[in-house]
Motif scaffolding. Structure first.
Motif, PDB file in Angstrom:
ATOM      1  N   ASN A  42       0.807  -1.232   0.000  1.00  0.00           N
ATOM      2  CA  ASN A  42       0.000   0.000   0.000  1.00  0.00           C
ATOM      3  C   ASN A  42       0.835   1.275   0.000  1.00  0.00           C
ATOM      4  O   ASN A  42       0.338   2.362   0.355  1.00  0.00           O
ATOM      5  CB  ASN A  42      -0.954   0.030   1.206  1.00  0.00           C
ATOM      6  CG  ASN A  42      -2.055  -1.024   1.052  1.00  0.00           C
ATOM      7  OD1 ASN A  42      -2.490  -1.324  -0.057  1.00  0.00           O
ATOM      8  ND2 ASN A  42      -2.509  -1.549   2.186  1.00  0.00           N
ATOM      9  N   GLU A  77      -8.689   3.535  -6.034  1.00  0.00           N
ATOM     10  CA  GLU A  77      -9.327   3.806  -4.752  1.00  0.00           C
ATOM     11  C   GLU A  77      -9.945   2.547  -4.182  1.00  0.00           C
ATOM     12  O   GLU A  77      -9.837   2.261  -2.996  1.00  0.00           O
ATOM     13  CB  GLU A  77     -10.386   4.909  -4.938  1.00  0.00           C
ATOM     14  CG  GLU A  77     -11.186   5.211  -3.672  1.00  0.00           C
ATOM     15  CD  GLU A  77     -10.351   5.872  -2.597  1.00  0.00           C
ATOM     16  OE1 GLU A  77     -10.715   5.857  -1.435  1.00  0.00           O
ATOM     17  OE2 GLU A  77      -9.247   6.406  -2.938  1.00  0.00           O
ATOM     18  N   VAL A  81      -6.804   1.761  -1.671  1.00  0.00           N
ATOM     19  CA  VAL A  81      -6.927   2.694  -0.547  1.00  0.00           C
ATOM     20  C   VAL A  81      -8.315   2.628   0.081  1.00  0.00           C
ATOM     21  O   VAL A  81      -8.749   3.550   0.761  1.00  0.00           O
ATOM     22  CB  VAL A  81      -6.647   4.141  -1.012  1.00  0.00           C
ATOM     23  CG1 VAL A  81      -5.239   4.278  -1.466  1.00  0.00           C
ATOM     24  CG2 VAL A  81      -7.617   4.547  -2.120  1.00  0.00           C
ATOM     25  N   ARG A  84      -8.844   3.037   3.934  1.00  0.00           N
ATOM     26  CA  ARG A  84      -8.706   4.374   4.512  1.00  0.00           C
ATOM     27  C   ARG A  84      -9.507   5.365   3.703  1.00  0.00           C
ATOM     28  O   ARG A  84      -9.061   6.454   3.387  1.00  0.00           O
ATOM     29  CB  ARG A  84      -7.230   4.766   4.523  1.00  0.00           C
ATOM     30  CG  ARG A  84      -6.431   3.931   5.501  1.00  0.00           C
ATOM     31  CD  ARG A  84      -4.945   4.222   5.392  1.00  0.00           C
ATOM     32  NE  ARG A  84      -4.433   3.789   4.101  1.00  0.00           N
ATOM     33  CZ  ARG A  84      -3.164   3.930   3.773  1.00  0.00           C
ATOM     34  NH1 ARG A  84      -2.299   4.502   4.625  1.00  0.00           N
ATOM     35  NH2 ARG A  84      -2.743   3.513   2.594  1.00  0.00           N
ATOM     36  N   SER A  87     -10.111   8.778   5.134  1.00  0.00           N
ATOM     37  CA  SER A  87      -8.956   9.616   5.467  1.00  0.00           C
ATOM     38  C   SER A  87      -8.904  10.811   4.544  1.00  0.00           C
ATOM     39  O   SER A  87      -9.033  10.669   3.317  1.00  0.00           O
ATOM     40  CB  SER A  87      -7.662   8.790   5.347  1.00  0.00           C
ATOM     41  OG  SER A  87      -6.558   9.646   5.532  1.00  0.00           O
ATOM     42  N   GLU A  90      -5.937  10.653   2.100  1.00  0.00           N
ATOM     43  CA  GLU A  90      -6.100   9.815   0.922  1.00  0.00           C
ATOM     44  C   GLU A  90      -7.018  10.462  -0.093  1.00  0.00           C
ATOM     45  O   GLU A  90      -6.840  10.352  -1.300  1.00  0.00           O
ATOM     46  CB  GLU A  90      -6.640   8.432   1.341  1.00  0.00           C
ATOM     47  CG  GLU A  90      -5.660   7.615   2.148  1.00  0.00           C
ATOM     48  CD  GLU A  90      -4.393   7.360   1.388  1.00  0.00           C
ATOM     49  OE1 GLU A  90      -4.423   7.239   0.111  1.00  0.00           O
ATOM     50  OE2 GLU A  90      -3.305   7.296   1.983  1.00  0.00           O
ATOM     51  N   ARG A  93      -4.960  12.897  -1.818  1.00  0.00           N
ATOM     52  CA  ARG A  93      -4.073  12.197  -2.784  1.00  0.00           C
ATOM     53  C   ARG A  93      -4.845  11.800  -4.030  1.00  0.00           C
ATOM     54  O   ARG A  93      -4.327  11.908  -5.151  1.00  0.00           O
ATOM     55  CB  ARG A  93      -3.469  10.977  -2.108  1.00  0.00           C
ATOM     56  CG  ARG A  93      -2.539  10.177  -2.996  1.00  0.00           C
ATOM     57  CD  ARG A  93      -2.015   8.958  -2.289  1.00  0.00           C
ATOM     58  NE  ARG A  93      -1.217   9.345  -1.112  1.00  0.00           N
ATOM     59  CZ  ARG A  93      -0.719   8.493  -0.251  1.00  0.00           C
ATOM     60  NH1 ARG A  93      -0.953   7.191  -0.371  1.00  0.00           N
ATOM     61  NH2 ARG A  93       0.016   8.915   0.781  1.00  0.00           N
TER      62      ARG A  93
END
Length: 649
Positions: A42, A77, A81, A84, A87, A90, A93
């Motif tokens: 990750n 995604e 990810v 999270r 988050s 993220e 990001r």
């Protein structure tokens, strides 16, 4: 499908390919990222997924890149990810990833579009360049194929391009002419005016001839000047200010014009000369002694001179055509016409003798000749003839023949009359020879009488032979005989006389040389030549008798060469004429009538041969050569010659 719909279809196809590439590239990189997950754990879950938008944008444009960005953002995604998802970091990001993906897609798509536009413009430029190259090549080919000299001149008066004919006209190479000032091809005296005309033309460049009504000239590399005609044309579609000048060398035309003028002058002069010659010919033809005339190729007359009308008493027009036959003697007309027509057909010169009637009705004899007049192709266009009155000449010839006949008869009668009283004298001399008187004076007188009687007998015999020969009554007793043997025997008979006169006899007979002849007459011919050698000597000398055969000509030659007084060229021309002698003082001291050589020639001709004389001049001796035909070799003679050769071997 129309041409306008083709780009739309091509754009749709490119879009579909871009979308497909976006999906495939996204799937591939997602699979790759998933495979690397055990090692990455990750870490940087979306960095690798920026590659599909970039590649998809390169392949399919911005939309394909945006699609790839969306797929990678959603899938990344969900796969990498999702634990999270709440988050904030993220999410930020993910937003940054999406922004970068869209940015890169836009940049790549813009670059791709600009590159394609550049490629399209480059293709257009290449196409234009190719067209220009083709046009320039065609222009050069056109210039090279032109029969005129073609020169492209720039606005500054410098030569940009020339063809092969311009090189030939001016004598420069192409490399020398390119960059040269056009004024250098003009004679120095014409350059100021040429420069003004050139500047005026560049100010208003239209298609027109340069310097109308002016004498234009070009100047070659060697400095020679020649006349030219020049045409000027502005060059379209090329650099501004270029002018195409076509130059035509008209030297040959000027020469042809000069030749034509000269030819016309010569033609006028020839016509004047022809008229003058015609008048002169008419004047000469009217004043010559002969009757003159012209006839057509078929024999019909077309012209007579004045003498014809004066002699015949006819008027102009009466003798034209075939009217001239009216003055011919009827007894001769058919013969004359037959021969005349034969020569008209063959084209050979014609000659005949016949009588023509005069204006008084008297017939007089004429020698008539005609010659064909031909054109340049050899075709007979007419005949020119003359009639020469020979009546007086024929009468004089007849009188001479009659006088000659009477002379021959007189000589024959004189020879017979002289021979009759000579016979008793010769008998008396023979009786005195048999009577031994013992008186030396009587013996000397007897010998004198014997010599003179013999000399007189030879003179009379010569007179008789000449008379017979002149009347054609001298006959030969022909037999097959050896000329070499006859020559040797006869020369030996004359040896005492030759040696008594201080001449050494040299014999070179060879043989045998067989001829068909009269042995007595052959010996007589040689005797006459040897007798001349004895008479016309100048002190001690040599007389050579030689016989030689010439198989190539089928003749045998009997020659007598002496070292005597010789002969001058004037005497050689009349040497064989009867009663012709050498210098009178010499001939008279030696005696003779001048008949020996005439008899020798006549006898040689009766034998089918001939006799010639040669001499290098007085005091250089003489050479006489008798040539007679060899007799055919029969079988008996050939066998005898073979047997003689075998016995000799």
């Amino acid at each position: 499908m129309t041409s306008t719909g083709a780009p739309s279809v091509r754009r749709k196809t490119d879009s579909l390919l871009g979308y497909a590439a976006a999906v495939l590239l996204s799937a591939a990189f997602l699979a790759l990222r998933f495979a690397l997950e055990p090692w990455l754990r990750n870490q940087a879950p979306l960095i690798m997924l920026l590659a599909p938008p970039i590649l998809a944008a390169w392949v399919g444009g911005f939309r394909a890149g945006a699609l790839a960005t969306l797929i990678c953002a959603v899938a990344g995604e969900a796969l990498f990810v999702h634990s999270r998802a709440t988050s904030t970091t993220e999410q930020l990001r993910l937003a940054i990833f999406t922004a970068y993906g869209l940015l890169f897609s836009w940049l790549i798509a813009s670059w791709r579009s600009a590159l394609r536009e550049l490629q399209a413009e480059h293709g257009k430029l290449l196409a234009v360049r190719e067209k220009l190259s083709v046009r320039e090549r065609r222009l050069r080919e056109t210039l090279e194929a032109s029969p005129s000299g073609m020169i492209v001149v720039g606005p500054q008066g410098r030569i940009e391009l020339v063809n092969r004919e311009a090189e030939r006209q001016f004598g420069y190479t192409r490399q020398e002419m390119v960059g040269m000032a056009i004024d250098d091809l003009v004679p120095p005296g014409d350059r100021p005016g040429h420069a003004r005309l050139r500047e005026g033309y560049h100010a208003a460049p239209v298609r027109r001839p340069m310097g109308p009504g002016r004498e234009l000239h070009g100047r070659r590399k060697d400095g020679s000047v020649f006349p030219v005609q020049i045409g000027l044309n502005p060059v379209e579609g090329m650099a501004s200010g270029l002018v195409l000048a076509s130059v035509l060398d008209i030297s040959s035309q000027r020469a042809a014009e000069a030749a034509r003028r000269d030819s016309e002058q010569r033609a006028r002069a020839a016509q004047d000369a022809l008229l003058e010659n015609a008048a002169m010919f008419q004047s000469l033809a009217d004043n010559i002694a002969q009757l003159a005339w012209m006839v057509e190729p078929d024999g019909s007359s077309r012209w007579f001179n004045r003498r014809w009308y004066e002699y015949t008493g006819t008027r102009p027009g009466e003798s034209e055509g075939w009217g001239w036959q009216g003055v011919h003697h009827p007894d001769h007309l058919a013969r004359v016409m037959a021969k005349f027509r034969q020569h008209l057909a063959s084209g050979e010169p014609w000659e005949d003798t016949f009588p023509l009637r005069s204006r008084t009705g008297e017939y007089r004899w004429f020698l008539s000749r005609a010659f064909p007049l031909r054109d340049h192709g050899g075709r007979i266009v007419r005949w020119f003839g003359t009639n020469t009155d020979i009546t007086d000449h024929l009468e004089a010839e007849a009188a001479l023949r009659e006088a000659d006949r009477r002379k021959d008869e007189f000589i024959a009668m004189l020879a017979h009359e002289l021979r009759n009283p000579l016979a008793p004298v010769r008998n008396a001399v023979e009786i005195l020879k048999r009577t031994d008187t013992g008186d030396a004076r009587l013996v000397r007188l007897r010998d004198i009488m014997d010599r003179q009687v013999g000399h007189m007998a030879r003179l009379i015999d010569d007179l008789l032979d000449v008379s017979r020969m002149a009347r054609g009554k001298l006959t030969l007793r022909l037999t097959r005989c050896d000329l070499a043997a006859i020559a040797c025997q006869t020369a030996e008979d004359y040896r005492p006389s030759l040696e008594a006169s201080g001449q050494q006899l040299v014999l070179d007979c060879g043989g045998p040389f067989w001829v068909e002849g009269d042995p007595v007459r052959l010996a007589q011919m040689l005797g006459n030549l040897l007798n001349n050698a004895v008479r016309f000597q100048q002190g001690p000398g040599t007389v050579e008798v030689r016989t030689r055969a010439d198989p190539a000509t089928g003749q045998v030659h009997l020659s007598v060469a002496d070292t005597g007084i010789g002969m001058d060229p004037q005497l050689l021309g009349r040497l064989f004429t009867p009663f012709s002698q050498a210098d009178q003082d010499i001939a008279r001291t030696q005696g003779g009538l001048g008949l020996g050589l005439a008899l020798a020639r006549g006898l040689a001709e009766l034998h089918g041969g001939r006799i010639v004389a040669e001499s290098e001049g007085p005091g250089r001796g003489s050479l006489f050569r008798i040539s007679l035909p060899l007799a055919p070799v029969d079988a008996a003679t050939a066998a005898g010659n073979a047997a003689s050769g075998a016995a000799g071997g």
